[in-house]
Design an enzyme around this catalytic site. Structure first.
Site, mmCIF file in Angstrom:
data_model
loop_
_atom_site.group_PDB
_atom_site.id
_atom_site.type_symbol
_atom_site.label_atom_id
_atom_site.label_comp_id
_atom_site.label_asym_id
_atom_site.label_seq_id
_atom_site.Cartn_x
_atom_site.Cartn_y
_atom_site.Cartn_z
ATOM 1 N N TYR A 94 15.314 30.828 8.342
ATOM 2 C CA TYR A 94 14.098 31.540 8.739
ATOM 3 C C TYR A 94 13.998 31.694 10.254
ATOM 4 O O TYR A 94 14.319 30.772 10.998
ATOM 5 C CB TYR A 94 12.860 30.780 8.255
ATOM 6 C CG TYR A 94 12.589 30.908 6.779
ATOM 7 C CD1 TYR A 94 12.339 32.141 6.185
ATOM 8 C CD2 TYR A 94 12.563 29.780 5.968
ATOM 9 C CE1 TYR A 94 12.072 32.246 4.836
ATOM 10 C CE2 TYR A 94 12.292 29.863 4.611
ATOM 11 C CZ TYR A 94 12.051 31.104 4.045
ATOM 12 O OH TYR A 94 11.801 31.204 2.707
ATOM 13 N N LYS A 115 0.839 -1.211 0.000
ATOM 14 C CA LYS A 115 0.000 0.000 0.000
ATOM 15 C C LYS A 115 0.873 1.260 0.000
ATOM 16 O O LYS A 115 2.080 1.191 0.304
ATOM 17 C CB LYS A 115 -0.917 -0.021 1.228
ATOM 18 C CG LYS A 115 -0.172 0.001 2.556
ATOM 19 C CD LYS A 115 -1.078 -0.418 3.708
ATOM 20 C CE LYS A 115 -0.326 -0.332 5.033
ATOM 21 N NZ LYS A 115 -1.067 -0.977 6.122
HETATM 22 C C1 LIG Z 1 -0.269 -1.906 6.843
HETATM 23 C C2 LIG Z 1 -0.830 -3.205 7.269
HETATM 24 C C3 LIG Z 1 -0.024 -4.343 7.366
HETATM 25 C C4 LIG Z 1 1.477 -4.279 7.258
HETATM 26 O O1 LIG Z 1 1.964 -3.810 8.492
HETATM 27 P P1 LIG Z 1 3.528 -3.572 8.772
HETATM 28 O O2 LIG Z 1 3.574 -3.191 10.192
HETATM 29 O O3 LIG Z 1 3.942 -2.493 7.841
HETATM 30 O O4 LIG Z 1 4.215 -4.859 8.479
HETATM 31 C C5 LIG Z 1 -0.628 -5.559 7.620
HETATM 32 N N1 LIG Z 1 -1.980 -5.639 7.801
HETATM 33 C C6 LIG Z 1 -2.783 -4.555 7.747
HETATM 34 C C7 LIG Z 1 -4.239 -4.700 7.997
HETATM 35 C C8 LIG Z 1 -2.235 -3.303 7.489
HETATM 36 O O5 LIG Z 1 -3.023 -2.215 7.459
#
Ligand SMILES: *Cc1c(COP(=O)(O)O)cnc(C)c1O
Length: 390
Positions: free
Chosen positions: A268, A52
């Site tokens: 800044y 993702k």
């Molecule tokens: C993002 C996610 C993962 C992966 O988690 P990590 O901690 O990045 O390994 C797995 N399951 C779900 C439901 C997620 O949202």
């Protein structure tokens, strides 16, 4: 004509890569080695890959292509459009949409052979109405209170018949904390509730879940962060080195070097003042490139001085750790290079912002966030280099 696939795309084309302010190198060989390490740690369970958010900022297309070549056959994304892209890169793979089923999307998902992770009774009903017997995953909540069926709803779904399910899954609340009692509670709940759907494959563990002493691997594991080099077991005692290989390296160019007189300020709001003769390098990256402005380092105590609880950012210049100096600008960043031998830092040299000792977890600690956010904020206008293969 504006090509929608390129809309908003600001990375330089390869012919002009040397003109970019920074270079982001993604090691696909390390990514695949990390997936193999996760697979080995997953015991008898299948190991998927969570890709993702543009594969945690590393680039979904290259990541899926490389992981598929390494043998990965199941991918998780957050949104349907990410799933369609993943399906194009790995047509024979199973692609799950973690955020569930958006209204009116069922037929498009089913036609593309993409499976939603159904997160409510409402989504389950819509999927069955619109997609018939097409398989899907079912999300059962075991403590996150975010997505997924409650225990009562899971009972209802099982009693009514949920239709063909390829997977029943849940998600850990605090798997990076091996001593947290929530882990055992969630494993027990998931074991009980998933039994309502006998014969269905089960999945609970994210990256850190895979490394828990309880080994809650069930039938399928779902690593994300660790694949991209993050430490999946940061709090085990005794501490041990990160078992993952680094995947991401971010280097930026030195534009100028300046000798700063005592009491001169940098940047800044004059939030950083030289406490003696200092030498400062101005780098060609800033907060528009994913370097959090909250990683600025101030020392003047002015109202605009950022005095965060974290250390603030740093860069590796000729191997020397050099703290940021003053406010991070949109496209520029000053670094105190006084500790670097004069002839070892020159205009045009590249310095490391992520890489070596500044691994993703170390950078996150300095910037006051988690490595996940560092990765998913990786800038869009760096010259991107992909090295290594499955
Ligand atoms: C993002 C996610 C993962 C992966 O988690 P990590 O901690 O990045 O390994 C797995 N399951 C779900 C439901 C997620 O949202």
């Amino acid at each position: 004509m504006l090509d929608p696939a390129k809309a908003g795309h600001v990375a330089p084309d390869p012919a002009n890569a040397d003109l970019a302010g920074a270079v982001l190198t993604i090691d696909l060989g390390a990514l695949c080695d990390n997936w193999r390490a996760m697979r080995a740690a997953s015991g008898a369970a299948e190991c998927s890959a969570v890709v993702k958010a543009n594969a945690y900022g590393t680039g979904q297309g290259p990541a899926v292509t490389a992981l598929r070549a390494a043998g990965c056959r199941t991918f998780f994304v957050a949104h349907p459009h990410e799933a369609f892209l993943a399906k194009a890169a790995a047509p024979d793979a199973t692609i799950y949409v973690l955020n569930g089923l958006p209204p009116g999307a069922a037929r498009r998902l089913a036609a593309a052979g993409v499976q939603p992770v159904l997160g409510s009774l409402h989504e389950l009903a819509e999927w069955r109405r619109e997609a018939g017997d097409a398989p899907a995953a079912l999300h059962i909540d075991t403590g996150m209170e975010r997505l997924g069926l409650t225990a009562r709803e899971a009972g209802e779904a099982a009693a009514q018949g949920a239709g063909p399910l390829s997977l029943v899954m849940s998600h850990f609340v605090a798997s990076e904390e091996p001593d947290n009692p929530l882990n055992d509670r969630q494993i027990t709940r998931f074991t009980e509730l998933s039994a309502l759907f006998p014969g269905t494959r089960r999945s609970l563990a994210n990256s850190s879940g895979i490394w828990l002493p309880q080994a809650p691997h069930f039938d399928l594991t779902r690593p994300g962060y660790g694949l991209y080099g993050g430490n999946p077991a940061p709090h085990v005692r005794p501490a041990r080195p990160n078992p993952m290989r680094p995947v991401v390296r971010l280097e930026a160019r030195i534009l100028q070097l300046r000798d700063i007189a005592p009491d001169d300020t940098v940047g800044y709001n004059a939030s950083w003042r030289a406490n003696g003769e200092r030498r400062v390098a101005t780098l060609s990256v800033g907060y528009a490139d994913g370097i959090f402005r909250s990683a600025s380092v101030g020392n003047t105590g002015s109202p605009q001085t950022h005095t965060p609880p974290h250390m603030g950012g740093a860069a590796l210049v000729a191997g020397v750790l050099c703290p940021f100096a003053g406010k991070i600008s949109m496209d520029l960043l000053a670094v105190d290079v006084t500790g670097v031998p004069r002839d070892a830092a020159r205009a045009g040299d590249m310095v490391t912002l992520i890489g070596d000792a500044l691994n993703v977890d170390a950078v996150a600690a300095r910037w006051g966030t988690i490595g996940y956010e560092v990765l998913t904020s990786l800038g869009q206008r760096h010259a991107r280099h992909y090295v290594g293969t499955a």
